[in-house]
Structures are given as C-alpha cells and as structure tokens.
Enzyme design. Structure first.
Site, short mmCIF file in Angstrom:
data_model
loop_
_atom_site.label_atom_id
_atom_site.label_comp_id
_atom_site.label_asym_id
_atom_site.label_seq_id
_atom_site.Cartn_x
_atom_site.Cartn_y
_atom_site.Cartn_z
N ASP A 233 0.85 -1.28 -0.02
CA ASP A 233 -0.10 0.17 0.00
C ASP A 233 0.92 1.36 0.13
OD1 ASP A 233 -2.04 -1.82 0.09
OD2 ASP A 233 -2.68 -1.28 1.95
N GLY A 234 2.00 1.21 0.67
CA GLY A 234 2.71 2.31 0.90
C GLY A 234 3.28 2.74 -0.48
N THR B 37 -8.57 2.56 7.40
CA THR B 37 -7.98 1.13 7.64
C THR B 37 -6.53 1.41 8.09
OG1 THR B 37 -7.66 0.61 5.72
CG2 THR B 37 -9.91 -0.12 6.79
N ALA C 185 -5.78 5.84 11.31
CA ALA C 185 -6.89 6.21 12.15
C ALA C 185 -7.41 4.89 12.88
CB ALA C 185 -8.16 6.84 11.13
#
Lengths: 293, 293, 293, 293
Positions: A74-75, A186, A189
């Site tokens: 994801d990064g 997700t 937070a």
C-alpha cells in the site's frame, strides 16, 4: 462497475525497492505484458530492476499510460500516486505475501489476477482524497489516507482547535488529530480507535490521537465540509501536518490547516471478483480468535 | 495510615509560576505556616513570589525539611520531586481550581486541609517509581508516572522489541510504548487505552500507543520485573525515551532502555479523609453522562 | 434551515411521568401556549398532570397537530414518537436539568427557547430512521436510535452472520451487534466503542458489542444499503432484536432481521441557535479532564 | 518452576463431547498412558468414548488422581475443574487445532508434550480464583475466569453500586460489570476493553461492560480486597451473577455479591518450555497486521 472496461495497451511500471525478489516479480510481469502486446514505460526504481530498460519521467508516464502497475504494498502504491501528481491514471498494486488494502493483486497469481485486467476485466473504484492547504499558501497538497496534526516535539501534548465549515467543533488536547478518508480509515486512524468507513461513503473521520479527555471520540462527518485545524502552540513552538505519513509541513502558531474533499479522485483497479469486505476480513482477521473447542 | 503522624516544623516551598494569583495563594500559605511556627525554605520560583524572602537551593531543602509544599498541579508536584532529586521528603500539592490526582489540597480550603497536616493529621502514601537506565550508562534516572519510547520524528511509526526479565515479550509497531506506574496509569497511559491501577498494587503497565496490530493490548505485570525496550530503527535514525513528559533521552539503534522498580518511593501527603477512588470519581466524571430523564 | 418556519397553532402534549415537578413544568408550558392562542391536545400522561383536561388518543394527535411537545428527556421523546406511530409531526423535547441529545429546550428557559418556536423561529432537523423487518413478517417496525441483536440469555455469547446488500459482511461472536443511525451513534453504540456520526451524514454504523475477536471494529456504511442479520443459534435457542431499547422481538434460528433506511424521517424541532456540535461538547464533556496547572 | 516434578501414575480423564475426532485423540492418549503404566479413571464423557471402560464419579477422581487430563479447549478445562469441585488436582488440557490459553498441549504433539509431563518434566502454575458469595447464602461458589453481573433482561441497562473493602468505589450504568482474575483477563474482560494481567500478579480487574459514562474505565486492584456488587434494580426486577459463563445465580434487589480471592488455587500443568507471553503472542496475533511492504 465490474462490466468490461477499456482494454489496456500502455503501461507505467513502478517498483518499491531494488531488491532481488522484486526484480524476479518484475521480470514475470514484463513477460506477461509483452505477451499481451503492451507498451511499457518504466519509472526510475522499476527501470533499475529491468536490465536494458530506460527510465521515464513520472510526468511522461502520467500523461500517456492507460494503467500504472506498482510492485509493492500500500505504501508503494501511495508513493507512485504521489509521484504521478495524482493524475487520473488507474493504479493497480502487485503485492508479495499478504495482500494490502489497496495493492491486492498477488504476485503468485499474476495469471489469474493481472491478465484479466489487461483484457479489460477488472473493477474500477474511485477513492476520495483530501485537499490540504496550509496558512496563506495558495497551492494545495493532496492525501489519500490522512492528514495528521502533531506537535513537532513528539513527546509533548498539543492542543488543537477544530472548526467545521467555520463553526466551532472541538478543542482537543493530546498527541494530535487525524482527518481520514474512508481509505485511510483502515490505516493510522484505525490504530487510534477510529471506525472503518466503507469506501463508497462520502465521509471523512476526525480522530483524536491519545486524547487527554476521555469524552473525545472519533466523529464521522460528510465529506463536503471544510475542516480547519489550528494548533494552539506557544509563539516559538512548531507543529507539523503530515500527509499519508509521507510528506511533512511545518506549522507556526499562526497557521491554519484547511482540509476539504479533493477534486480528483484516485482511480484504483482491482482484479475481477474484488470485494472490499472480503479484504477487511482477511486483513483484520475477522473471526480471528479461534472458537474454543 | 491515617493515624497521627509526626508534627511538621520545617517546610520547603515550591511554586509553579510567578503569576499574581499563585502569589496570593502563597501569601496565605505563608501566613498559616508562620501561625503554626514553621520554618520556611523557599525554592527559587516560590521565593520570587514572596517579597523579602531568599531563595534556597533544592539540595538544601531536600536535606532539611519535614515537608515540601508545592503550589500548583500534578505537573508542578512532579517537577518539585525531580528538583529534590527524589529525596525522601513528603510532598503535598496545593491546587487552585480542580484538584489533581497528586496535588489534592484545595487552595480555597487551606484551613480545613493544610492546617491538620501541619499538626500531623494526614495520610502518608508511598507511590512506587520507575528506575530507568539507558544503554551502557550506569547512572539511572527516575520517573513517577511513566517512561515513553517514541521515534524522534513523531510522525513516523516505530518498532520496539520488549523483553521482560530477559524473555521475549512483544514486538510492537506503532507510535510508541509506555511503561507506567500505578500513579501514571491516570496520566498518558489512560489516554492511550491503559487501565487504571490502584496505587496500592505493586505492578506496572505496558501500554502500546496507537499500535498497528489490533491484537496489541495493555498488559499489567508485577513491578518486580525488569522491562527492556529496544527500538528497532535504522542505523542513522534516533528514538527518544521521555520520563514523566519532562525529560527526554536520545536513543541510538544500539541502545536498550531498562526499566525496573526504583528503590526510593515517593512520599505523598494527603489531607485527612483522603480516598483514592473518590479522586477518581471526581476527576474522571464517573457517573458523568447524566441519567436521561 | 433556521429561516422563519410556519407559525404553530395546534399542539400535542406528551409527558414522561406523573411526578409533581413535571406537573409544575407542564403548567407553565400550558400557560405559555394559551397566551400564544394555541390549541392543546394532551396525550394520556400529560392529561393526568393537567387538572380538568381530557386525554386524546395519540392517533388523533398525530393527525391534527402542528407540533408535539414532550416534557421529559430523550427516552420520553422517543416514546412519544413511537406512540405517534412515527407520523411526520415535528417534535420538541423540554428537559429538566441537563439537556438531552434530542430534547434540548430547557424547562428553565421556556421564555427564551419555547416561545420563539411557537412564532416560527426554530431549526427543523430531519433525522433518518431504521426500518426493521423480521423473518417473513411483512409489517415493518421503526427505530430512531438502533436495532440490537443479542441472545435471549444475556449471559451467553452469540454468533451473528451479517450481510450487506446480500454480500457476506462479517460473522461476529460476542455479546451482540448494533445497527445504529447517526442519532443512535451517541446512545448505546457510543458505549460500545462506536464513532459519533454527524446527523447530516446519510450513513449507518454496524457496531459489535464486546466482540470475541479483537479485529472486529465498528464499520460505517452508506444508509442506502440493506443489512441482514442472522443469529447462528441452536435449534431450541432464541435471540432478540431490540429497537431503541424499548421494543423487543423474539428471534428463532430461522429468522433474519432486515434493516434498511426508513421512508419517513423524524422531524426534530430545536430552539433558535441550535448547533449539534455544541450539544456534543456539553453532553460529552469535551475538554472534560481539566488542564493540569 | 520447571524443575523435575513428581512422577505421575494415576490419571483422571475428561472429554468435551462424544464426537468421533475426540474419540480418536482419546484413544491415542490412552495408549500413551498405558505404555507409561498409568492407571486411568475416566469421567462420564471420557468413558463414553472409550469402548469397554467404566465411568467413575468426579468425586472419586478428585480424591485419588495425580493429574487430570482434559481433551478439549479452555471451556472444557474449566468445566472439568468445576466438576472436580476445584479440588487441588493438577489439570492439563489437550487441544485440537489452535492451543488455548489454559489447554495448551496440542493433540498432534502428544509425544513431545504429554509424555514428558508423565515423567515429571512440566511446569506447574498456580492460578488464583474468585470466591463468590451471594446475599446471606453462606455457601460460596468459585470462578477461575470471572464473575459478571448483568440485568436478567439482557436488553436493558443496569446500574450497579460497587464497594471495595466497604468503601464506595463506583456506581456504573451500562450492560454490566465484570470482576476478572488474571486468567479471565484474556477471556470476556478482554472483549470488553480490559487489560491483560500477567498470571503471576496478585490482582483482579473490575471492568465495566458498555458503560454509559465514557469516563468509566477498567480498574486493576490488589487481589486481597473484598469487592461488593449491588444491583440497583426495581423491587420486582432481577439481575444475574454469572460465573465463568457457566453458572448463573439470580439476584434480587436486596442481594449483594461479595467477591474475594479463593483459598484454593487452580493447579495448571503446562508442557516443558511453556511461556505465558508466547501463548499471548500466538493467540492474539501480536505482530498480526502484516508489515506493509
């Protein structure tokens, strides 16, 4: 949404890091793309993993490709979207090991999951983003996950005054405050006690980080609002706004951070059969603690 | 515990800041002390609020007084204890407005709450503290509330390996990790989801701050254990150990922070009738959200 | 929204209980209504507090009044709306002591807060509700706050399978599951760790109660979806669906509870100057734990 | 603790249910016990799985065996301890699939984990229990995990007044209240937001379930205290005290539940190499959410 989409011919390639395993995945992807007669434009990291290839500037990739493929999690997908300056290029992430929330094609399943995408068999999802403007600076920055306000000295409590559409919202004391998109719900937070927000909901969450008052709780508001965050710090102190955990902007006591819905949305490509809640179940181990027998 | 204690004759005086209201409270306290024939040794801040008085070094105060009176809240009491180098001097805090967890004599009730103390009518409570040793440094620091490990760059996730008596305990990724005493359990650890620990319990809590994994939870362990915290950071990165939110120590990737029970305990003086749970109820608004009618 | 609204002439009156203090408030309200030339239709509880008045059936009140005034808290307002069979009658609640989230006219401020309402100076707010249908029963029930599924034997864990628009969502084991509106997000769902949802957001929250798996977290979804809840219980066991904490429906292992957005919305009347976030700040003690001095 | 323990010759056998797979595990255990020349006393469920064997009363087993082996998970081990009337018989649990917090010998590893135990190579751990006395009843019940007070009507909020050693502790409104041992801290109390308490710590946790007030938080207190729980319910209402989720006791408005440390401790046998924190890491997925790549 899952109906046949345009066929894909021109591909941008991004990679996380130049480690040997990523290179091996990359080689298999290139082979598959060539078999499908795709043109390939490799960004810097990706080119370094492809012997004999030339690196292309991100701006050229942004202007010309039908799809950007990112090898990484994801990064890495976030970093590629940022490098493309959030141009409306559909993005797909190829992940080694466990899938990510965003990057959900598995490198072990390129045949089943990437090939159909090239033929136009995929799900295209629009993810809303945050537009972030600091002080009197007229240029805006963008974030896909979140904007986080903290003190520059991480070990000290900070007080932040928040307004929504100009009306007083809260005055929080604690480690900081997160404004999160559904996508970011997700990520950081969630670690700070925020709820999961379905990506189809046009809403943002305001989530305090380790708030001093036990009555402070995450609040979900319509995405159409303008959220203003003002750090209440001493004259000589500094705070920081961090976007997606990747970009930090220094804040003075006079700065207000204005957060609103961004005009462009991120275009995410998922393999056929994608279901958001199935990803949640896998990533968060829903049904995790096994039944006692 | 609430039986008659030794009468108090020699007093150290500490103050938070030199604002006019603190000065007024200070004047009333001095008047009351003189009426009780007490000797007064004023530390720097306190002396600045008492016209005609001379400031005494903290070391001299530590060596000679029966009681240290701090005008201010919990933070001021902590600072005074630190200035006294945690010498075994009983401390009492005089608070304006709402009482604190530690400083619980109200400035509006000096007659009812401070006078009895001078006559030996008080509750003396021992609070356990943390002994903190970093890397190969043989000198130890002390903390009454907590030791917090975070990355020096507050916006970045940090990974910390924790051992208890040498055995592997956890590997946490998130904002950081708190080791808290019972006293600190109502401070930062509470904001991060930790439990309240009754001061009479010989235990410490290990509390992750915004942990990446949802399965990470606060753990309470016997105070007799040695907790080792090792930041897993890149060679050129730095982390920080912060004690009571007041002292920061820079950590390199080679440093391990060893936390154990301190030899000295803090001696806290409370007015007669003190009940820990009553303070909790008042401070945390137990029974807070009013009954719907 | 706060512009001049139609003037109000015909009033329904509801009361919580027949205690003397409610009677005194009621008398002042009636006096004020008569001075404003309003017609008054008193429901049963209210009539019992007004000497010489006659009780009217709720159905007649629902069909004919411009406004229903409820003397009591949030629970009484909920009960009145239920008695009115959720007819589109604007409701206002008069609260003694602390204001409620719904009932926010203070009985000590009738002149400032109720009189303007009668002249048409008020805020009218629409609150979305849940439509709840159980098994093959074709009649629907309504809820303003929440629907809660639990085992009939409160001390036992229950497993619930949840679907959203027919697609698998989660399988939760724990005390139960809450589906909450924005209005209900400050009620039971908040106690169970759910987020606060601004009333203007068209969304519902699915909140597990004491879930066995630590990865189970509250999820906020668009209100347009159909949520199906199926208790996975033994053949001879029973579960319960409870609406607004007031109505309970027994569930067999064959029953599925279908929850969707209700057609009618609740019409809430607030005094001029109403701000949702101001109520939050007051009710939840935002800024609660006082600054340490 | 892990030093050689007495050799084990006489074994009690308990099983969860008469399903074929449990029978197969049981057969392998019996073979192994016979090879080690152990005498076997099978309780009812276990005997039903062993062709040709006779069932023995739990009282006889309690009085004569060196070790009780339970085939099943944590719940089965709890039930066996209860059947043995908490007699000081060491217990070991054989679990199929994932290990439990209590039952941690894997049925696939009987040779490596059960055989050494029979030779005296095991860890013996003492777990503290709760003694529970209701109203004027002079007989006490015992619980290994927890005592939970709830309203008999699970869908209704209950108010509970709690005292510790006679002094006022709290007045909670919500779903109920848990008093938990360290052992129970990873069971229901964890789902309700309680901390994990290391088994070596002589402490109990008081954990509110879905409390109405956001300031209500789990509290850890020394185990030596007497906790009194009094349900504040209407004259005609009932509440329930549930022990270990297995035994329920009805409470009237006049009943007070007194909870204190039990005299006997539970004796748990673990295979050599047992580490409590390793079990935590495995069961709770510490390090669960995978690193983003």
């Amino acid at each position: 949404m899952n109906a046949k989409q345009p066929v894909i011919k021109r591909i941008g390639l991004f990679a996380k890091v130049a480690d040997p395993e990523t290179g091996a995945v990359m080689a298999r992807i290139v082979e598959l793309l060539r078999a499908a007669n795709c043109d390939i434009l490799a960004a810097k990291n990706a080119a370094s993993l492809l012997p004999g290839s030339t690196s292309r500037p991100a701006a050229e990739i942004a202007a010309s490709v039908d799809l950007a493929i990112v090898v990484g999690g994801d990064g890495s997908l976030l970093a590629a979207a940022r490098a493309l300056k959030w141009a409306p290029v559909p993005l797909v992430g190829i992940n080694r090991g466990r899938i990510g929330f965003l990057a959900d094609v598995r490198s072990e399943a390129l045949h089943e999951e990437l090939e159909p995408i090239l033929r136009g068999d995929y799900t295209l999802e629009r993810r809303s983003m945050l537009r972030v403007q600091v002080g009197t600076d007229t240029t805006a920055q963008f974030a896909l996950n979140d904007v986080v306000i903290k003190g520059s000295d991480g070990s000290r409590m900070i007080e932040i005054e928040t307004r929504v559409d100009g009306a007083r919202f809260s005055r929080t004391r604690g480690d900081g405050l997160i404004v999160s998109t559904p996508t970011g719900s997700t990520a950081y937070a969630l670690s700070s006690g925020g709820p999961i927000i379905a990506p189809g909901l046009d809403a943002f969450a305001i989530v305090p980080v380790s708030p001093h008052s036990l009555g402070e709780r995450p609040v979900v508001i319509p995405a159409g609002r303008v959220i203003s965050l003002h750090p209440l710090i001493e004259d000589d102190a500094r705070a920081e706004a961090t976007l997606d955990g990747q970009i930090s902007i220094e804040l003075t006591p006079r700065d207000t951070v204005r957060v609103s819905r961004a005009e462009p949305e991120l275009l995410l490509v998922h393999p056929p059969g994608y279901e958001y809640f199935a990803t949640l179940r896998e990533k968060l181990g829903w049904g995790g603690r096994a039944p006692e027998c």
